[in-house]
Design a protein around this motif. Structure first.
Motif, PDB file in Angstrom:
ATOM      1  N   VAL A 146       1.112  -0.987   0.281  1.00  0.00           N
ATOM      2  CA  VAL A 146       0.449  -0.076  -0.206  1.00  0.00           C
ATOM      3  C   VAL A 146       1.056   1.006   0.387  1.00  0.00           C
ATOM      4  O   VAL A 146       1.385   0.933   0.949  1.00  0.00           O
ATOM      5  CB  VAL A 146      -1.110   0.042   1.520  1.00  0.00           C
ATOM      6  CG1 VAL A 146      -2.241   1.162   1.176  1.00  0.00           C
ATOM      7  CG2 VAL A 146      -1.736  -1.531   1.206  1.00  0.00           C
ATOM      8  N   ALA A 147       0.720   2.407  -0.969  1.00  0.00           N
ATOM      9  CA  ALA A 147       1.532   3.908  -1.022  1.00  0.00           C
ATOM     10  C   ALA A 147       0.885   4.454  -0.331  1.00  0.00           C
ATOM     11  O   ALA A 147      -0.407   4.656  -0.886  1.00  0.00           O
ATOM     12  CB  ALA A 147       1.614   3.728  -2.577  1.00  0.00           C
ATOM     13  N   HIS A 148       1.062   5.843   0.691  1.00  0.00           N
ATOM     14  CA  HIS A 148       0.246   6.323   1.439  1.00  0.00           C
ATOM     15  C   HIS A 148       1.070   7.873   0.327  1.00  0.00           C
ATOM     16  O   HIS A 148       1.841   8.348  -0.112  1.00  0.00           O
ATOM     17  CB  HIS A 148       0.821   6.070   2.527  1.00  0.00           C
ATOM     18  CG  HIS A 148       0.294   5.446   3.252  1.00  0.00           C
ATOM     19  ND1 HIS A 148      -1.272   6.008   3.653  1.00  0.00           N
ATOM     20  CD2 HIS A 148       0.048   4.150   3.338  1.00  0.00           C
ATOM     21  CE1 HIS A 148      -1.692   4.818   3.628  1.00  0.00           C
ATOM     22  NE2 HIS A 148      -0.662   3.621   4.222  1.00  0.00           N
ATOM     23  N   ALA A 149       0.566   9.060   0.733  1.00  0.00           N
ATOM     24  CA  ALA A 149       0.707  10.199   0.490  1.00  0.00           C
ATOM     25  C   ALA A 149       1.896  10.684   0.580  1.00  0.00           C
ATOM     26  O   ALA A 149       2.188  12.027   0.292  1.00  0.00           O
ATOM     27  CB  ALA A 149      -0.805  11.173   0.260  1.00  0.00           C
ATOM     28  N   ASP A 150       1.943   9.907   2.316  1.00  0.00           N
ATOM     29  CA  ASP A 150       3.212  10.545   2.668  1.00  0.00           C
ATOM     30  C   ASP A 150       4.529  10.199   2.273  1.00  0.00           C
ATOM     31  O   ASP A 150       5.701  10.375   2.734  1.00  0.00           O
ATOM     32  CB  ASP A 150       3.238  11.152   4.034  1.00  0.00           C
ATOM     33  CG  ASP A 150       3.141   9.598   4.998  1.00  0.00           C
ATOM     34  OD1 ASP A 150       3.178   8.014   3.521  1.00  0.00           O
ATOM     35  OD2 ASP A 150       3.202   8.843   5.632  1.00  0.00           O
ATOM     36  N   GLY A 151       5.268   9.996   1.365  1.00  0.00           N
ATOM     37  CA  GLY A 151       6.175   8.796   0.761  1.00  0.00           C
ATOM     38  C   GLY A 151       6.277   7.386   1.831  1.00  0.00           C
ATOM     39  O   GLY A 151       7.304   6.968   1.034  1.00  0.00           O
ATOM     40  N   ASN A 152       5.454   6.835   1.741  1.00  0.00           N
ATOM     41  CA  ASN A 152       5.938   5.907   2.592  1.00  0.00           C
ATOM     42  C   ASN A 152       4.962   4.694   2.415  1.00  0.00           C
ATOM     43  O   ASN A 152       3.907   5.360   1.481  1.00  0.00           O
ATOM     44  CB  ASN A 152       5.233   5.544   4.432  1.00  0.00           C
ATOM     45  CG  ASN A 152       6.584   6.453   5.107  1.00  0.00           C
ATOM     46  OD1 ASN A 152       7.889   6.416   4.495  1.00  0.00           O
ATOM     47  ND2 ASN A 152       5.634   6.651   5.447  1.00  0.00           N
ATOM     48  N   MET A 153       5.928   3.129   2.089  1.00  0.00           N
ATOM     49  CA  MET A 153       4.587   2.424   1.159  1.00  0.00           C
ATOM     50  C   MET A 153       4.990   0.970   2.161  1.00  0.00           C
ATOM     51  O   MET A 153       6.022   1.415   2.767  1.00  0.00           O
ATOM     52  CB  MET A 153       5.627   1.427   0.162  1.00  0.00           C
ATOM     53  CG  MET A 153       5.159   2.623  -1.286  1.00  0.00           C
ATOM     54  SD  MET A 153       5.883   1.622  -2.815  1.00  0.00           S
ATOM     55  CE  MET A 153       7.264   1.086  -2.123  1.00  0.00           C
ATOM     56  N   TYR A 154       4.285   0.157   2.493  1.00  0.00           N
ATOM     57  CA  TYR A 154       4.041  -0.720   3.915  1.00  0.00           C
ATOM     58  C   TYR A 154       3.346  -2.147   2.875  1.00  0.00           C
ATOM     59  O   TYR A 154       2.628  -2.324   1.927  1.00  0.00           O
ATOM     60  CB  TYR A 154       2.450  -0.586   4.648  1.00  0.00           C
ATOM     61  CG  TYR A 154       3.117   1.146   5.736  1.00  0.00           C
ATOM     62  CD1 TYR A 154       3.454   1.187   6.747  1.00  0.00           C
ATOM     63  CD2 TYR A 154       2.824   1.869   4.531  1.00  0.00           C
ATOM     64  CE1 TYR A 154       4.485   2.057   7.343  1.00  0.00           C
ATOM     65  CE2 TYR A 154       2.855   3.677   5.762  1.00  0.00           C
ATOM     66  CZ  TYR A 154       3.426   2.860   7.138  1.00  0.00           C
ATOM     67  OH  TYR A 154       4.089   4.635   7.602  1.00  0.00           O
ATOM     68  N   VAL A 155       4.069  -3.016   3.278  1.00  0.00           N
ATOM     69  CA  VAL A 155       3.768  -4.748   2.760  1.00  0.00           C
ATOM     70  C   VAL A 155       3.246  -5.279   4.395  1.00  0.00           C
ATOM     71  O   VAL A 155       3.766  -5.331   5.243  1.00  0.00           O
ATOM     72  CB  VAL A 155       5.328  -5.385   2.698  1.00  0.00           C
ATOM     73  CG1 VAL A 155       5.157  -6.478   2.103  1.00  0.00           C
ATOM     74  CG2 VAL A 155       6.349  -4.680   1.954  1.00  0.00           C
ATOM     75  N   TYR A 156       2.001  -5.562   3.430  1.00  0.00           N
ATOM     76  CA  TYR A 156       1.109  -6.701   4.436  1.00  0.00           C
ATOM     77  C   TYR A 156       1.183  -8.386   4.065  1.00  0.00           C
ATOM     78  O   TYR A 156       1.250  -8.494   2.948  1.00  0.00           O
ATOM     79  CB  TYR A 156      -0.225  -6.082   4.177  1.00  0.00           C
ATOM     80  CG  TYR A 156      -0.389  -4.599   5.288  1.00  0.00           C
ATOM     81  CD1 TYR A 156      -1.292  -4.114   6.593  1.00  0.00           C
ATOM     82  CD2 TYR A 156      -0.219  -3.238   4.679  1.00  0.00           C
ATOM     83  CE1 TYR A 156      -1.243  -3.391   6.691  1.00  0.00           C
ATOM     84  CE2 TYR A 156      -0.550  -2.420   4.809  1.00  0.00           C
ATOM     85  CZ  TYR A 156      -0.928  -1.966   6.479  1.00  0.00           C
ATOM     86  OH  TYR A 156      -1.078  -1.020   6.511  1.00  0.00           O
ATOM     87  N   GLU A 157       0.466  -8.602   5.234  1.00  0.00           N
ATOM     88  CA  GLU A 157      -0.106  -9.950   4.617  1.00  0.00           C
ATOM     89  C   GLU A 157      -1.036 -10.544   4.781  1.00  0.00           C
ATOM     90  O   GLU A 157      -1.324  -9.797   6.352  1.00  0.00           O
ATOM     91  CB  GLU A 157       1.205 -11.090   5.671  1.00  0.00           C
ATOM     92  CG  GLU A 157       2.221 -11.429   4.734  1.00  0.00           C
ATOM     93  CD  GLU A 157       3.316 -11.593   5.739  1.00  0.00           C
ATOM     94  OE1 GLU A 157       3.802 -12.698   6.784  1.00  0.00           O
ATOM     95  OE2 GLU A 157       4.644 -12.179   5.619  1.00  0.00           O
ATOM     96  N   LYS A 158      -2.263 -10.875   4.163  1.00  0.00           N
ATOM     97  CA  LYS A 158      -3.422 -10.594   4.510  1.00  0.00           C
ATOM     98  C   LYS A 158      -3.565 -12.112   5.285  1.00  0.00           C
ATOM     99  O   LYS A 158      -4.371 -11.673   6.308  1.00  0.00           O
ATOM    100  CB  LYS A 158      -4.180 -10.718   3.096  1.00  0.00           C
ATOM    101  CG  LYS A 158      -3.923 -12.022   2.280  1.00  0.00           C
ATOM    102  CD  LYS A 158      -5.204 -11.969   1.592  1.00  0.00           C
ATOM    103  CE  LYS A 158      -5.064 -13.981   0.672  1.00  0.00           C
ATOM    104  NZ  LYS A 158      -5.988 -13.930  -0.563  1.00  0.00           N
ATOM    105  N   ASN A 159      -2.849 -12.679   5.578  1.00  0.00           N
ATOM    106  CA  ASN A 159      -2.918 -13.659   6.702  1.00  0.00           C
ATOM    107  C   ASN A 159      -3.084 -13.773   8.187  1.00  0.00           C
ATOM    108  O   ASN A 159      -3.582 -14.280   8.884  1.00  0.00           O
ATOM    109  CB  ASN A 159      -2.974 -15.468   6.267  1.00  0.00           C
ATOM    110  CG  ASN A 159      -3.402 -16.402   4.656  1.00  0.00           C
ATOM    111  OD1 ASN A 159      -4.742 -15.450   4.271  1.00  0.00           O
ATOM    112  ND2 ASN A 159      -1.943 -16.098   3.872  1.00  0.00           N
ATOM    113  N   LYS A 160      -2.355 -12.188   8.316  1.00  0.00           N
ATOM    114  CA  LYS A 160      -2.064 -11.773   9.994  1.00  0.00           C
ATOM    115  C   LYS A 160      -2.851 -11.469   9.921  1.00  0.00           C
ATOM    116  O   LYS A 160      -3.913  -9.987   9.201  1.00  0.00           O
ATOM    117  CB  LYS A 160      -0.617 -10.960   9.515  1.00  0.00           C
ATOM    118  CG  LYS A 160       0.537 -12.467   9.281  1.00  0.00           C
ATOM    119  CD  LYS A 160       1.638 -11.496  10.014  1.00  0.00           C
ATOM    120  CE  LYS A 160       2.945 -12.621   9.740  1.00  0.00           C
ATOM    121  NZ  LYS A 160       4.407 -11.630  10.007  1.00  0.00           N
ATOM    122  N   ASP A 161      -3.196 -10.959  11.478  1.00  0.00           N
ATOM    123  CA  ASP A 161      -4.670 -10.408  11.517  1.00  0.00           C
ATOM    124  C   ASP A 161      -4.063  -8.287  11.659  1.00  0.00           C
ATOM    125  O   ASP A 161      -2.659  -8.147  11.774  1.00  0.00           O
ATOM    126  CB  ASP A 161      -4.103 -10.333  13.102  1.00  0.00           C
ATOM    127  CG  ASP A 161      -5.004  -9.893  14.122  1.00  0.00           C
ATOM    128  OD1 ASP A 161      -6.417  -8.908  13.637  1.00  0.00           O
ATOM    129  OD2 ASP A 161      -4.903  -9.294  15.451  1.00  0.00           O
TER     130      ASP A 161
END
Length: 548
Positions: free
Chosen positions: A247-262
């Motif tokens: 997921v990319a954000h307007a503050d210049g950061n991207m976050y990596v998620y795993e959908k199977n985690k809470d």
């Protein structure tokens, strides 16, 4: 930034192909006419105060098979957990967007001018009257998912009905980006990013089975902006990532998620010491979600797109830079600046050799991964370029039979309401020659090639904007005004080209061969089945490894 809309939406016309004065229902190409087949839009009664704050993006989703019989699950009152019907494997058809979107996808699209930073309120649970599921719905088919105002709409691409078959409404925040997973191994295959920073993953099939107007069985990430409260700008599944998404954000950061985690797992990252430098931080605990934060740039990341093999991730930003990362190594590979202003959209070729970008300089930029630099500029738009995509279903008329792609077809749309189609044949591009003495005009009769072409671009380095005289120019094959409103995306399918304006109106243009075969049968239904026997490009779609 994109000008806000006036908030007025014209009423839905009774005619599926109703046109505004001056707009034609076809456009010509060397291979024949593309004809307007039908349109899709939101309900005509939709008038919302926040409508002009978001830009419509479109994601194409293909559900293949009906899931195994299971007990229907009523809407859950909480949004953690992945309850609901499991979907079978799904495949995303269309262009790069990585876009996925248009994501196109495709991804997709222009800058999201979302000023609201309010948190998501209670989405509400479905009442007893609308929590029942539609037992007769098997969900098989191809669907268009698009956002308008505070709602997500789902339309059946196989139907000529103009209105969507499903709407999902949100409270206190607007959906601004979405992505569909072509390789989902469990029910959750659709991601939705919000203007508040919140992210949801859901089962598309489960949403279609439910008759209510709220999300059902959703997993909620970054709840109330707990990790990052800036708006989501782009979202993408990692190809072959087994449920991992970015997921990319307007503050210049991207976050990596795993959908199977809470989705509510605790995540805290170290403070970013230098906002101007690229950095990656990993979560401190194994149960954390997101699992990593990439600080890419100062200012907004406007769009992201993975190469089709998942090896590389391209980002484009408010600062005007295209950046290409080796995703698994978490390293910058190459990148460069636009001629002027922000970049708004990007897309990969199927073979991973080229990246298209578009933005505020009105140019379509062709970036070569092999040469790590801009190899062509497309001139033809009269305003910002808001959507680009390669046509992976178009067959080059002069394939040399060696398996190598010798010509690419791609499309672009802009705020000038135009769709432009381009043919790119690298062997025929005229390379500018080196300029003469300072103040003199460039010479094309004598001298060596421009210094821009002398060497492959440096590795792990962002290049400045090249001189306008150093980059070869290409002209569009077709320029056609397709909507009355500024455009936000373009998607290619096997049988059609889809154009979408930022107000939420979608047009489906049938390819010449399809239009001719269907001219005698107006009721023929679109089939966008994935043809495994037909190569998407004559080029090889394998590992995208380049000069290191």
């Amino acid at each position: 930034m994109i000008n806000t809309a006036n908030g007025m939406i014209s009423a839905s016309s009774s005619s599926a192909n109703a046109q505004s004065p001056g707009l034609k229902t076809y456009f010509k190409t060397p291979e024949g006419r593309y004809k307007l087949h039908y349109e899709k839009t939101h309900p005509s009664g939709l008038l919302h105060y926040a409508h002009g704050k978001t830009v419509t993006q479109v994601t194409l989703a293909h559900l293949k098979d009906k899931p195994a019989p299971s007990t229907p699950t009523a809407a859950s009152s909480s949004f953690n957990g992945s309850s609901g019907v499991r979907s079978a494997a799904a495949r995303w058809l269309g262009s790069g967007n990585g876009s996925r979107a248009l994501s196109f996808g495709g991804g997709n699209g222009g800058t999201k001018s979302v000023s609201s930073t309010s948190r998501i309120g209670s989405l509400g649970t479905s009442t007893s009257s609308n929590s029942m599921t539609n037992m007769n719905f098997d969900g098989k088919g191809t669907y268009l998912i698009f956002n308008v105002g505070d709602a997500i709409f789902i339309s059946d691409l196989n139907s000529q009905d103009k209105d969507p078959i499903k709407s999902i409404h949100f409270s206190n925040s607007n959906p601004v980006c979405h992505a569909f997973d072509q390789d989902a191994k469990d029910g959750h295959d659709l991601l939705i990013g919000m203007s508040s920073g919140d992210v949801y993953s859901v089962s598309l099939r489960q949403q279609l089975q439910d008759v209510g107007k709220k999300l059902v069985g959703a997993q909620h990430y970054n709840k109330d902006g707990s990790v990052d409260n800036s708006r989501c700008t782009s979202i993408a599944w990692v190809p072959g990532g087994d449920g991992t998404f970015v997921v990319a954000h307007a503050d210049g950061n991207m976050y990596v998620y795993e959908k199977n985690k809470d989705g509510a797992g605790d995540s805290s990252f170290s403070v970013i010491k230098d906002q101007s430098q690229f950095s990656v931080a990993h979560a401190r605990y194994s149960k954390s979600n997101p699992i990593a934060r990439w600080h890419v740039c100062q200012g907004s990341i406007n769009s992201i797109a993975f190469s089709f093999d998942g090896a590389y991730l391209a980002t484009i930003g408010r600062d005007g830079y295209l950046r290409v990362f080796d995703y698994s190594k978490e390293q910058l590979v190459c990148g460069g600046k636009s001629y002027y202003g922000a970049l708004l959209c990007c897309a990969w070729s199927m073979d991973g050799k080229y990246i298209l970008t578009g933005g505020e300089d009105d140019l379509v930029q062709v970036w070569s991964m092999e040469d790590r630099k801009v190899v062509a500029w497309g001139e033809g738009h009269n305003s910002w370029v808001s959507g680009v995509a390669f046509d992976s279903y178009w067959s080059s008329p002069n394939s040399d039979g060696t398996g190598e792609t010798v010509m690419y077809r791609f499309g672009s749309v802009g705020q000038d309401t135009q769709l432009l189609l381009w043919d790119l044949e690298m062997d025929e591009i005229v390379v500018p020659l080196r300029r003469g003495p300072p103040g003199g005009s460039p010479t094309y009769s004598t001298g060596s090639q421009s210094s821009h072409w002398d060497n492959v671009g440096p590795l792990k380095t962002l290049q400045p904007a090249p001189s306008i005289r150093d980059v070869p120019k290409i002209s569009p094959l077709v320029a056609h005004r397709v909507h009355t409103e500024p455009l936000s995306g373009v998607i290619f399918t096997q049988e059609s080209v889809l154009t979408v304006c930022r107000e939420g109106h979608i047009k489906i243009w049938m390819r010449p061969s399809v239009a001719e075969s269907q001219s005698s049968n107006s009721e023929t239904v679109l089939s966008t089945s994935f043809n495994k026997d037909k190569p998407l490009l004559s080029g090889k779609i394998g590992s995208t490894s380049y000069k290191q």
